[in-house]
Design a protein around this motif. Structure first.
Motif, PDB file in Angstrom:
ATOM      1  N   ALA A  92      11.037 -37.441  48.103  1.00 39.23           N
ATOM      2  CA  ALA A  92      10.178 -38.153  49.053  1.00 39.23           C
ATOM      3  C   ALA A  92       8.797 -38.500  48.486  1.00 39.23           C
ATOM      4  CB  ALA A  92      10.034 -37.332  50.343  1.00 39.23           C
ATOM      5  N   PRO A  93       8.128 -37.606  47.718  1.00 42.13           N
ATOM      6  CA  PRO A  93       6.824 -38.000  47.143  1.00 42.13           C
ATOM      7  C   PRO A  93       6.902 -39.245  46.266  1.00 42.13           C
ATOM      8  CG  PRO A  93       7.091 -35.626  47.010  1.00 42.13           C
ATOM      9  CD  PRO A  93       8.406 -36.183  47.464  1.00 42.13           C
ATOM     10  N   VAL A  94       8.043 -39.474  45.599  1.00 44.28           N
ATOM     11  CA  VAL A  94       8.199 -40.689  44.807  1.00 44.28           C
ATOM     12  C   VAL A  94       8.178 -41.917  45.718  1.00 44.28           C
ATOM     13  CG1 VAL A  94       9.636 -41.886  43.111  1.00 44.28           C
ATOM     14  CG2 VAL A  94       9.558 -39.387  43.127  1.00 44.28           C
ATOM     15  N   GLY A  95       8.751 -41.781  46.924  1.00 42.75           N
ATOM     16  CA  GLY A  95       8.714 -42.865  47.891  1.00 42.75           C
ATOM     17  C   GLY A  95       7.307 -43.162  48.385  1.00 42.75           C
ATOM     18  N   SER A 119      21.324 -39.980  47.276  1.00 39.53           N
ATOM     19  CA  SER A 119      20.396 -38.985  47.830  1.00 39.53           C
ATOM     20  C   SER A 119      18.969 -39.251  47.373  1.00 39.53           C
ATOM     21  CB  SER A 119      20.828 -37.582  47.405  1.00 39.53           C
ATOM     22  OG  SER A 119      22.122 -37.277  47.874  1.00 39.53           O
ATOM     23  N   ARG A 120      18.818 -39.602  46.116  1.00 37.91           N
ATOM     24  CA  ARG A 120      17.477 -39.901  45.607  1.00 37.91           C
ATOM     25  C   ARG A 120      16.924 -41.164  46.273  1.00 37.91           C
ATOM     26  NH1 ARG A 120      17.317 -36.424  41.140  1.00 37.91           N
ATOM     27  NH2 ARG A 120      19.358 -36.028  40.215  1.00 37.91           N
ATOM     28  N   ALA A 121      17.781 -42.159  46.498  1.00 36.35           N
ATOM     29  CA  ALA A 121      17.335 -43.376  47.173  1.00 36.35           C
ATOM     30  C   ALA A 121      16.913 -43.079  48.614  1.00 36.35           C
ATOM     31  CB  ALA A 121      18.444 -44.422  47.147  1.00 36.35           C
ATOM     32  N   VAL A 122      17.682 -42.240  49.305  1.00 33.60           N
ATOM     33  CA  VAL A 122      17.327 -41.866  50.677  1.00 33.60           C
ATOM     34  C   VAL A 122      16.000 -41.115  50.698  1.00 33.60           C
ATOM     35  CG1 VAL A 122      18.009 -40.418  52.634  1.00 33.60           C
ATOM     36  CG2 VAL A 122      19.701 -41.849  51.488  1.00 33.60           C
ATOM     37  N   GLY A 123      15.776 -40.260  49.711  1.00 38.08           N
ATOM     38  CA  GLY A 123      14.498 -39.554  49.635  1.00 38.08           C
ATOM     39  C   GLY A 123      13.333 -40.506  49.469  1.00 38.08           C
ATOM     40  N   ILE A 124      13.506 -41.534  48.658  1.00 41.78           N
ATOM     41  CA  ILE A 124      12.429 -42.514  48.467  1.00 41.78           C
ATOM     42  C   ILE A 124      12.183 -43.293  49.756  1.00 41.78           C
ATOM     43  CG2 ILE A 124      11.814 -44.635  47.252  1.00 41.78           C
ATOM     44  CD1 ILE A 124      13.052 -43.514  44.765  1.00 41.78           C
ATOM     45  N   VAL A 125      13.243 -43.671  50.458  1.00 45.27           N
ATOM     46  CA  VAL A 125      13.072 -44.370  51.737  1.00 45.27           C
ATOM     47  C   VAL A 125      12.352 -43.476  52.743  1.00 45.27           C
ATOM     48  CG1 VAL A 125      14.310 -45.386  53.688  1.00 45.27           C
ATOM     49  CG2 VAL A 125      15.054 -45.868  51.352  1.00 45.27           C
ATOM     50  N   LEU A 126      12.658 -42.183  52.728  1.00 46.21           N
ATOM     51  CA  LEU A 126      11.947 -41.247  53.600  1.00 46.21           C
ATOM     52  C   LEU A 126      10.460 -41.221  53.267  1.00 46.21           C
ATOM     53  CD1 LEU A 126      12.105 -38.986  55.771  1.00 46.21           C
ATOM     54  CD2 LEU A 126      12.507 -37.372  53.895  1.00 46.21           C
ATOM     55  N   GLY A 127      10.130 -41.207  51.975  1.00 49.91           N
ATOM     56  CA  GLY A 127       8.727 -41.260  51.573  1.00 49.91           C
ATOM     57  C   GLY A 127       8.069 -42.571  51.969  1.00 49.91           C
ATOM     58  N   LEU A 128       8.805 -43.670  51.866  1.00 49.26           N
ATOM     59  CA  LEU A 128       8.283 -44.962  52.308  1.00 49.26           C
ATOM     60  C   LEU A 128       7.969 -44.950  53.794  1.00 49.26           C
ATOM     61  CD1 LEU A 128      10.660 -47.413  50.390  1.00 49.26           C
ATOM     62  CD2 LEU A 128       8.179 -47.291  50.111  1.00 49.26           C
ATOM     63  N   ALA A 129       8.862 -44.355  54.584  1.00 49.66           N
ATOM     64  CA  ALA A 129       8.628 -44.280  56.028  1.00 49.66           C
ATOM     65  C   ALA A 129       7.396 -43.435  56.333  1.00 49.66           C
ATOM     66  CB  ALA A 129       9.861 -43.699  56.721  1.00 49.66           C
ATOM     67  N   PHE A 130       7.235 -42.343  55.611  1.00 45.86           N
ATOM     68  CA  PHE A 130       6.055 -41.501  55.810  1.00 45.86           C
ATOM     69  C   PHE A 130       4.780 -42.264  55.476  1.00 45.86           C
ATOM     70  CE2 PHE A 130       2.899 -38.369  54.595  1.00 45.86           C
ATOM     71  CZ  PHE A 130       3.016 -37.413  55.591  1.00 45.86           C
ATOM     72  N   PHE A 131       4.827 -43.038  54.382  1.00 47.97           N
ATOM     73  CA  PHE A 131       3.649 -43.816  54.000  1.00 47.97           C
ATOM     74  C   PHE A 131       3.364 -44.896  55.040  1.00 47.97           C
ATOM     75  CE2 PHE A 131       1.663 -47.445  51.865  1.00 47.97           C
ATOM     76  CZ  PHE A 131       0.561 -46.833  51.293  1.00 47.97           C
ATOM     77  N   ALA A 132       4.420 -45.533  55.562  1.00 46.06           N
ATOM     78  CA  ALA A 132       4.219 -46.584  56.558  1.00 46.06           C
ATOM     79  C   ALA A 132       3.595 -46.048  57.839  1.00 46.06           C
ATOM     80  CB  ALA A 132       5.557 -47.266  56.861  1.00 46.06           C
ATOM     81  N   MET A 133       3.876 -44.780  58.155  1.00 51.66           N
ATOM     82  CA  MET A 133       3.341 -44.183  59.387  1.00 51.66           C
ATOM     83  C   MET A 133       2.115 -43.322  59.137  1.00 51.66           C
ATOM     84  SD  MET A 133       6.795 -43.116  61.467  1.00 51.66           S
ATOM     85  CE  MET A 133       7.307 -41.954  60.198  1.00 51.66           C
ATOM     86  N   SER A 156       2.021 -38.390  38.311  1.00 51.61           N
ATOM     87  CA  SER A 156       2.410 -37.274  37.437  1.00 51.61           C
ATOM     88  C   SER A 156       3.658 -36.582  37.971  1.00 51.61           C
ATOM     89  CB  SER A 156       1.258 -36.276  37.325  1.00 51.61           C
ATOM     90  OG  SER A 156       0.089 -36.900  36.829  1.00 51.61           O
ATOM     91  N   TYR A 157       3.733 -36.420  39.289  1.00 52.00           N
ATOM     92  CA  TYR A 157       4.909 -35.802  39.899  1.00 52.00           C
ATOM     93  C   TYR A 157       6.166 -36.606  39.586  1.00 52.00           C
ATOM     94  CZ  TYR A 157       8.078 -34.039  43.502  1.00 52.00           C
ATOM     95  OH  TYR A 157       9.156 -33.511  44.156  1.00 52.00           O
ATOM     96  N   THR A 158       6.063 -37.925  39.663  1.00 52.43           N
ATOM     97  CA  THR A 158       7.218 -38.778  39.399  1.00 52.43           C
ATOM     98  C   THR A 158       7.693 -38.649  37.956  1.00 52.43           C
ATOM     99  OG1 THR A 158       6.446 -40.348  41.079  1.00 52.43           O
ATOM    100  CG2 THR A 158       8.068 -41.145  39.488  1.00 52.43           C
ATOM    101  N   VAL A 159       6.746 -38.644  37.019  1.00 52.92           N
ATOM    102  CA  VAL A 159       7.113 -38.503  35.605  1.00 52.92           C
ATOM    103  C   VAL A 159       7.779 -37.150  35.354  1.00 52.92           C
ATOM    104  CG1 VAL A 159       6.200 -38.374  33.260  1.00 52.92           C
ATOM    105  CG2 VAL A 159       5.302 -40.096  34.849  1.00 52.92           C
ATOM    106  N   VAL A 160       7.183 -36.085  35.889  1.00 52.70           N
ATOM    107  CA  VAL A 160       7.761 -34.746  35.718  1.00 52.70           C
ATOM    108  C   VAL A 160       9.127 -34.663  36.383  1.00 52.70           C
ATOM    109  CG1 VAL A 160       7.448 -32.307  36.297  1.00 52.70           C
ATOM    110  CG2 VAL A 160       5.510 -33.649  35.477  1.00 52.70           C
TER     111      VAL A 160
END
Length: 501
Positions: A223-226, A279-293, A165-169
């Motif tokens: 980042a939440p999208v990531g 910037s949006r791509a970097v935010g997604i990568v940051l979210g990916l890193a958070f998910f990986a850890m 829902s966050y991603t859609v909004v």
């Protein structure tokens, strides 16, 4: 709303508030002239539909969005008193007529207001918004109730749908006010404008410092999208871990950034920039890193870092506030015009939003919300970090701190050349702090579900071991709830001290 209020009462309050909000937004600044009623009626009855150009389309969409809550909440309230298809049809017709009567009344009254002009185009947008609100309630109320019920349960399923829902909004807000280009001529005009650029659009080159600050904010809110992307990738390929997950998500991250910026380009008021897409791509990568850890960033580990993180972020956050609010004109001091600024200041809420185009007003509102949202998040983390339990106090502290910070920032603009304070910002800041606090509570509620299930499973296993030990020894240590192991952390169990239901 108070917990003791019924759903019907809450919808009634929301319905009347939506009507009051419409009247406030459409009749501001309430400075009525002294023209005659006959003259106003003659002007009103001679209205014709104007040609809907690009700028008119922007206002038309804004009018639709303004009346959607009115149609939604009035339908939600009144449909609770009827049964059957015909009853719902009557309610829908009544709400549509209410929207028509409201827009006709305010458009007629706008004849007496400065910088306002009655328009059949505005009336059609308002009526369309009211009807869309009616249809939205009848079409989405059932799925919406199930979705809210799922979120209230917490757990991984609720967290997944909350991130979705966050991603859609996120995407829909990025494209506000949805004034999309409809012809090749409009696309050509956009190409010739200063509202796009391979790295930075010419329209934003004047405020380089603020541009970088805004790009940093975009990284954080993306980042939440990531996290959602990482979750989805691991569902598709469970073997993905660590660096492999980051590599697999790099291309989708860049595609998402380009997709959002392409939508910005296809809107009349949007500003499309390659730097923003990155910037949006970097935010997604940051979210990916958070998910990986995530296995190394459990709540028990994070809460020990919560207070140090907040403490070390205070000074950088304050410096960013100063840069964003006072640095727009290069920190040029000017004390001679303080009294003149005070005399011309308008304290009517959202007055300055009324004097600018809809897209600018929406952008300013979203920008100020994002600027003070960290205050609510920071106070929540500070209260949570002490014991790792759901904070019950601190909301009013967050609201007060945000209010005072915004007050200082706006007052400082009195002494800065080329800047003008906006009293509405202090109320937006207070609302943003409240939103940040509530967002943290929602995320924590979603995370607590699996934590509680694990705690209950451990408790059952410990009780089983305790009964086995009792059958062998007939005596159990009297002070131990979980014999033979360390007691579970009560902060991660629902019903523990400070938790809420």
């Amino acid at each position: 709303m108070a917990r003791g209020l019924s759903h019907r009462t809450r919808f009634a309050v929301a319905a009347w508030l939506s009507l009051l909000a419409v009247l406030y937004a459409t009749l501001m600044p309430f400075e009525f002239g002294n023209q005659g009623v006959a003259q106003a009626w003659s002007h009103f009855t001679s209205l014709t539909f104007p040609k809907m150009g690009a700028s008119a389309r922007q206002q038309w969409v804004a009018n639709i969005l303004l009346f959607v809550p009115l149609g939604l909440f009035w339908t939600a309230w009144l449909s609770g008193y009827v049964r059957g298809v015909w009853g719902h049809c009557v309610v829908g017709l009544f709400v549509a007529l209410l929207a028509l009567a409201t827009t006709a009344t305010v458009e007629f009254l706008q004849y007496w207001l400065p910088r306002r002009e009655p328009s059949l185009l505005d009336m059609s947008g308002n009526l369309s918004g009211g009807v869309l609100g009616v249809l939205a309630w009848f079409g989405l109320s059932g799925p919406g109730r199930r979705w809210l019920s799922l979120l209230r349960q917490g757990g991984l399923a609720a967290l997944w749908w909350a991130l979705l829902s966050y991603t859609v909004v996120y995407v829909l807000v990025a494209w506000l006010p949805w004034d999309f280009l409809l012809s090749w001529q409009e696309v050509s005009a956009k190409l010739d404008s200063d509202r796009w650029g391979l790295w930075r659009a010419p329209v934003s080159e004047a405020d380089v410092g603020q541009w970088w600050v805004l790009r940093s904010m975009v990284v954080m809110i993306t980042a939440p999208v990531g996290i959602l992307l990482g979750w989805w990738l691991q569902r598709r390929a469970p073997a993905l871990r660590g660096f492999g997950l980051l590599v697999s998500g790099a291309v989708p991250a860049l595609a998402f950034g380009l997709f959002v910026e392409w939508g910005q380009f296809l809107t009349v008021s949007g500003v499309a920039e390659g730097g923003s897409a990155l910037s949006r791509a970097v935010g997604i990568v940051l979210g990916l890193a958070f998910f990986a850890m995530r296995h190394h960033l459990g709540p028990d580990q994070l809460r020990h870092w919560a207070r140090p993180l907040v403490a070390t972020s205070v000074v950088p956050f304050l410096l960013l506030l100063v840069l964003i609010n006072w640095g727009g004109k290069g920190f040029a001091m000017e004390t001679g015009s303080v009294l003149a600024k005070l005399e011309s200041l308008r304290f009517l809420p959202f007055w300055y939003h009324y004097t600018v185009p809809e897209a600018v007003a929406l952008g300013s509102l979203i920008f100020h919300v994002m600027m003070y949202l960290p205050v609510g998040i920071g106070v929540w983390l500070w209260r949570w970090g002490a014991r790792g339990i759901t904070p019950r106090r601190g909301l009013w502290l967050a609201i007060g701190v945000a209010f005072l910070l915004a007050l200082v920032m706006e007052a400082g603009k009195l002494f800065m050349a080329g800047l003008r304070p906006d009293p509405t910002s202090v109320w937006i800041a207070a609302a943003a702090a409240w939103l940040g606090w509530q967002a943290c509570g929602v995320v924590w509620w979603g995370l607590r579900g699996p934590i509680e299930r694990n705690a209950r499973a451990m408790a059952r296993a410990d009780r089983s071991r305790g009964r086995a030990e009792a059958s062998r020894q007939r005596s159990v240590a009297s002070g131990s709830t979980y014999p033979g192991v360390e007691s579970a952390d009560e902060g991660f169990v629902r019903g523990g001290e400070g938790s809420t239901r």
